[in-house]
Write a protein that holds these residues in place. Structure first.
Motif, PDB file in Angstrom:
ATOM      1  N   GLU A 158      91.372 -27.732  67.951  1.00  0.00           N
ATOM      2  CA  GLU A 158      91.895 -26.566  67.232  1.00  0.00           C
ATOM      3  C   GLU A 158      91.144 -26.121  66.104  1.00  0.00           C
ATOM      4  N   ARG A 159      91.067 -24.887  65.887  1.00  0.00           N
ATOM      5  CA  ARG A 159      90.222 -24.168  64.816  1.00  0.00           C
ATOM      6  C   ARG A 159      91.033 -23.307  64.175  1.00  0.00           C
ATOM      7  N   ILE A 160      90.869 -23.497  62.664  1.00  0.00           N
ATOM      8  CA  ILE A 160      91.689 -22.376  61.883  1.00  0.00           C
ATOM      9  C   ILE A 160      90.575 -21.692  60.715  1.00  0.00           C
ATOM     10  N   VAL A 161      90.173 -20.486  60.685  1.00  0.00           N
ATOM     11  CA  VAL A 161      89.589 -20.124  59.623  1.00  0.00           C
ATOM     12  C   VAL A 161      90.669 -19.108  58.994  1.00  0.00           C
ATOM     13  N   ALA A 162      90.831 -19.501  57.573  1.00  0.00           N
ATOM     14  CA  ALA A 162      91.635 -18.734  56.859  1.00  0.00           C
ATOM     15  C   ALA A 162      91.288 -18.549  55.402  1.00  0.00           C
ATOM     16  N   ASP A 163      91.546 -17.433  54.579  1.00  0.00           N
ATOM     17  CA  ASP A 163      91.242 -17.279  53.268  1.00  0.00           C
ATOM     18  C   ASP A 163      92.193 -16.513  52.513  1.00  0.00           C
ATOM     19  N   THR A 164      91.847 -16.629  51.223  1.00  0.00           N
ATOM     20  CA  THR A 164      92.959 -16.083  50.300  1.00  0.00           C
ATOM     21  C   THR A 164      93.147 -14.601  50.221  1.00  0.00           C
ATOM     22  N   ASP A 165      92.404 -13.866  51.020  1.00  0.00           N
ATOM     23  CA  ASP A 165      92.580 -12.374  51.101  1.00  0.00           C
ATOM     24  C   ASP A 165      93.328 -11.967  52.784  1.00  0.00           C
ATOM     25  N   GLY A 166      93.997 -12.691  53.095  1.00  0.00           N
ATOM     26  CA  GLY A 166      94.696 -12.807  54.454  1.00  0.00           C
ATOM     27  C   GLY A 166      94.060 -12.907  55.435  1.00  0.00           C
ATOM     28  N   PHE A 168      93.349 -14.817  58.812  1.00  0.00           N
ATOM     29  CA  PHE A 168      93.909 -16.212  59.515  1.00  0.00           C
ATOM     30  C   PHE A 168      93.592 -15.940  61.147  1.00  0.00           C
ATOM     31  N   GLN A 169      92.216 -16.416  61.139  1.00  0.00           N
ATOM     32  CA  GLN A 169      91.939 -16.626  62.913  1.00  0.00           C
ATOM     33  C   GLN A 169      92.232 -18.109  63.154  1.00  0.00           C
ATOM     34  N   ALA A 170      92.992 -18.318  64.389  1.00  0.00           N
ATOM     35  CA  ALA A 170      93.267 -19.423  65.026  1.00  0.00           C
ATOM     36  C   ALA A 170      92.755 -19.402  66.600  1.00  0.00           C
ATOM     37  N   GLU A 171      92.436 -20.668  67.059  1.00  0.00           N
ATOM     38  CA  GLU A 171      91.923 -20.873  68.407  1.00  0.00           C
ATOM     39  C   GLU A 171      92.164 -22.268  68.869  1.00  0.00           C
ATOM     40  N   PRO A 286      83.579 -20.461  76.186  1.00  0.00           N
ATOM     41  CA  PRO A 286      84.142 -19.501  75.122  1.00  0.00           C
ATOM     42  C   PRO A 286      84.537 -20.228  74.067  1.00  0.00           C
ATOM     43  N   SER A 287      84.528 -19.057  72.811  1.00  0.00           N
ATOM     44  CA  SER A 287      85.037 -19.450  71.539  1.00  0.00           C
ATOM     45  C   SER A 287      85.090 -17.974  70.789  1.00  0.00           C
ATOM     46  N   ALA A 288      86.244 -17.767  69.985  1.00  0.00           N
ATOM     47  CA  ALA A 288      86.311 -16.222  69.613  1.00  0.00           C
ATOM     48  C   ALA A 288      85.720 -15.827  68.206  1.00  0.00           C
ATOM     49  N   PHE A 289      85.444 -16.686  67.474  1.00  0.00           N
ATOM     50  CA  PHE A 289      85.137 -16.566  65.973  1.00  0.00           C
ATOM     51  C   PHE A 289      84.360 -17.478  65.404  1.00  0.00           C
ATOM     52  N   ASP A 290      83.504 -17.395  64.518  1.00  0.00           N
ATOM     53  CA  ASP A 290      82.648 -18.257  63.843  1.00  0.00           C
ATOM     54  C   ASP A 290      83.220 -18.865  62.576  1.00  0.00           C
ATOM     55  N   VAL A 291      82.506 -19.754  61.956  1.00  0.00           N
ATOM     56  CA  VAL A 291      83.063 -20.423  60.862  1.00  0.00           C
ATOM     57  C   VAL A 291      83.618 -19.726  59.654  1.00  0.00           C
ATOM     58  N   GLU A 292      82.975 -18.231  59.648  1.00  0.00           N
ATOM     59  CA  GLU A 292      83.364 -17.325  58.781  1.00  0.00           C
ATOM     60  C   GLU A 292      84.653 -16.519  58.905  1.00  0.00           C
ATOM     61  N   GLY A 293      85.137 -16.681  60.212  1.00  0.00           N
ATOM     62  CA  GLY A 293      86.141 -16.098  60.784  1.00  0.00           C
ATOM     63  C   GLY A 293      85.930 -14.746  61.345  1.00  0.00           C
ATOM     64  N   THR A 294      84.591 -14.385  61.406  1.00  0.00           N
ATOM     65  CA  THR A 294      84.032 -13.139  62.104  1.00  0.00           C
ATOM     66  C   THR A 294      84.390 -13.207  63.501  1.00  0.00           C
ATOM     67  N   PRO A 295      84.840 -12.342  64.349  1.00  0.00           N
ATOM     68  CA  PRO A 295      84.860 -12.333  65.916  1.00  0.00           C
ATOM     69  C   PRO A 295      83.483 -12.474  66.337  1.00  0.00           C
TER      70      PRO A 295
END
Length: 455
Positions: A158-166, A168-171, A286-295
């Motif tokens: 499970e991967r979650i990349v999230a920040d304090t500006d809203g 929140f990407q998860a896969e 497949p994976s949906a986004f990178d470690v910065e939360g960019t698709p």
């Protein structure tokens, strides 16, 4: 985006509420890259199980960018006490660190919501019994004459990349792999199977493939000079992964440090080659986004031999039209901090293996490239060895085993010398790349120079 919290918590132990609590603790300007993994592994050698292993692990990478300063750290837990302690250390660091001169520390990722890849129920449910069944089926098929080594593995991440500006990407990512290496009297052959869906790992024909590779043949002395070479898919995968890492990132392109720098729109490899990076293609992993939360964005890299693009992260987004292609790498990554390809796919051709051998005439068949190391990135100069089922071809037929050899060559020269591309692709990976999909390649004489018998 929404997260199926009950399934995720059961599988790998990430609590989305704990992620949000951690963001509040670290404060404004924080980005978290959270990865929870469940791994099951079976290793075997000499046709006997040597290791049965399972574990769950959590990794939290923290980046805080505030007032022109950046600090980072890592945790193996989201426990409030540990989060609080690291938050304090990072706050102290931010108070004394100099401001970042680039002025790009607060670059925002693409606002698009990433589309998570399909999850394999078979991989989610797989356990030790499934891994042992793969091993036992191939061992039984090989019989007593051949020794079996390798590994079988299942993982759920499970991967979650999230920040304090809203953000929140998860896969959730599922992975299954099976490696079989058969040995007979010092000769070896291997098969590598890799998929996101363990139900598609078909081991029924593996023993037959290995036995065919180990059919009795004479061993010729080491060839000296130049010759044509057939790189089978797993060898081509290693070559492409290493070339992509060394040559197709935006940072090296922008700084003029790569072989393709400044050559957008020019032919850089054979016109038989078309290469893309696509994190959504189910032929890869497949994976949906990178470690910065960019698709992840499908990125054309080479089309008919012509350089059409490179991959970028947020810092290097200016190289790719102002938007990151979704190829940021983890903080503190042992392979460096620059963007790199993650999901390479090489377009297949028309040639069967028989066609490739016929085109080879007199030359070498390389099944695997091992320990491929970059000696000079700008020149794409590498060194490595052949491994498993290296053959000599005469008159378009495999006629002998060839001793393992060390090869030193320029990857761009090899890729310019492609004479034919196979029609059947295989899937592979590298320590610095999630997946590579490639067919076999026939390489003209010239780039590979084989030494004499004393090498």
């Amino acid at each position: 985006m929404s997260v199926d919290e009950s399934v995720r918590a059961d599988e790998v132990g990430i609590d989305p509420a704990a992620v949000r609590d951690a963001l509040r603790e670290f404060g404004a300007g924080t980005r978290l890259d959270v990865s929870g993994e469940r791994i099951g592994l079976l290793r075997y050698a000499c046709s006997r199980v040597i290791t049965q292993h399972s574990e769950r692990r959590l990794r939290v990478r923290v980046r805080v960018a505030r007032d022109g300063r950046v600090a980072s750290g890592a945790l193996e837990s989201l426990a409030p006490s540990e989060v609080r302690a690291l938050a304090g250390r990072l706050a102290d660091a931010l108070a004394v660190l100099p401001k970042c001169e680039s002025g790009r520390v607060d670059t925002r990722p693409d606002a698009r919501e990433a589309v998570p890849p399909q999850v394999s129920e078979a991989t989610l449910r797989a356990g030790a019994a499934e891994r042992y069944a793969w091993f036992d089926g191939v061992r039984t098929g090989l019989g007593d004459r051949l020794q079996l080594g390798g590994a079988a593995r299942h993982s759920v991440t499970e991967r979650i990349v999230a920040d304090t500006d809203g953000l929140f990407q998860a896969e959730t990512l599922t992975r299954a792999s099976f490696q079989a290496i058969a040995d007979a009297g010092g000769r070896s052959a291997s098969v590598r199977l890799l998929d996101w869906d363990s139900a598609r790992i078909g081991v029924d024909g593996v023993a037959d493939r290995l036995r065919a590779e180990l059919a009795p043949l004479p061993t010729r002395e080491k060839f000296a000079g130049t010759c044509r070479v057939v790189l089978r898919p797993q060898a081509a995968i290693t070559l492409l992964a290493t070339y992509g890492y060394a040559a197709l990132g935006a940072a090296g392109y922008a700084d003029g440090r790569t072989a393709v720098a400044g050559r957008l729109g020019e032919q850089v490899v054979s016109d038989l080659l078309t290469l893309v990076d696509d994190g959504a293609d189910p032929d890869g992993l497949p994976s949906a986004f990178d470690v910065e939360g960019t698709p992840r964005r499908r990125t054309s890299l080479i089309e008919d031999g012509v350089l059409t693009g490179v991959v970028s992260n947020l810092e290097q987004a200016g190289v790719t039209g102002g938007a990151s292609t979704g190829h940021g790498v983890p903080l503190g990554w042992r392979f460096g901090a620059e963007p790199a390809p993650s999901h390479l796919l090489l377009r297949s051709g028309e040639a069967t293996e028989a066609d490739l051998l016929a085109g080879c005439e007199d030359g070498l068949v390389v099944s695997r490239l091992d320990y491929l190391r970059v000696l000079h990135p700008k020149d794409t100069l590498v060194t490595g060895t052949t491994r498993d089922a290296t053959f000599w071809v005469r008159g378009g037929r495999i006629v002998a085993w060839h001793p393992q050899v060390r090869l030193t060559f320029r990857m761009d020269e090899v890729l310019r010398a492609v004479l034919a591309v196979g029609r059947d692709r295989e899937r592979g990976e590298a320590p610095f790349m999630e997946s590579v999909v490639a067919p076999a390649l026939l390489i003209d004489a010239g780039p590979f120079v084989l030494g004499g018998a004393g090498d």
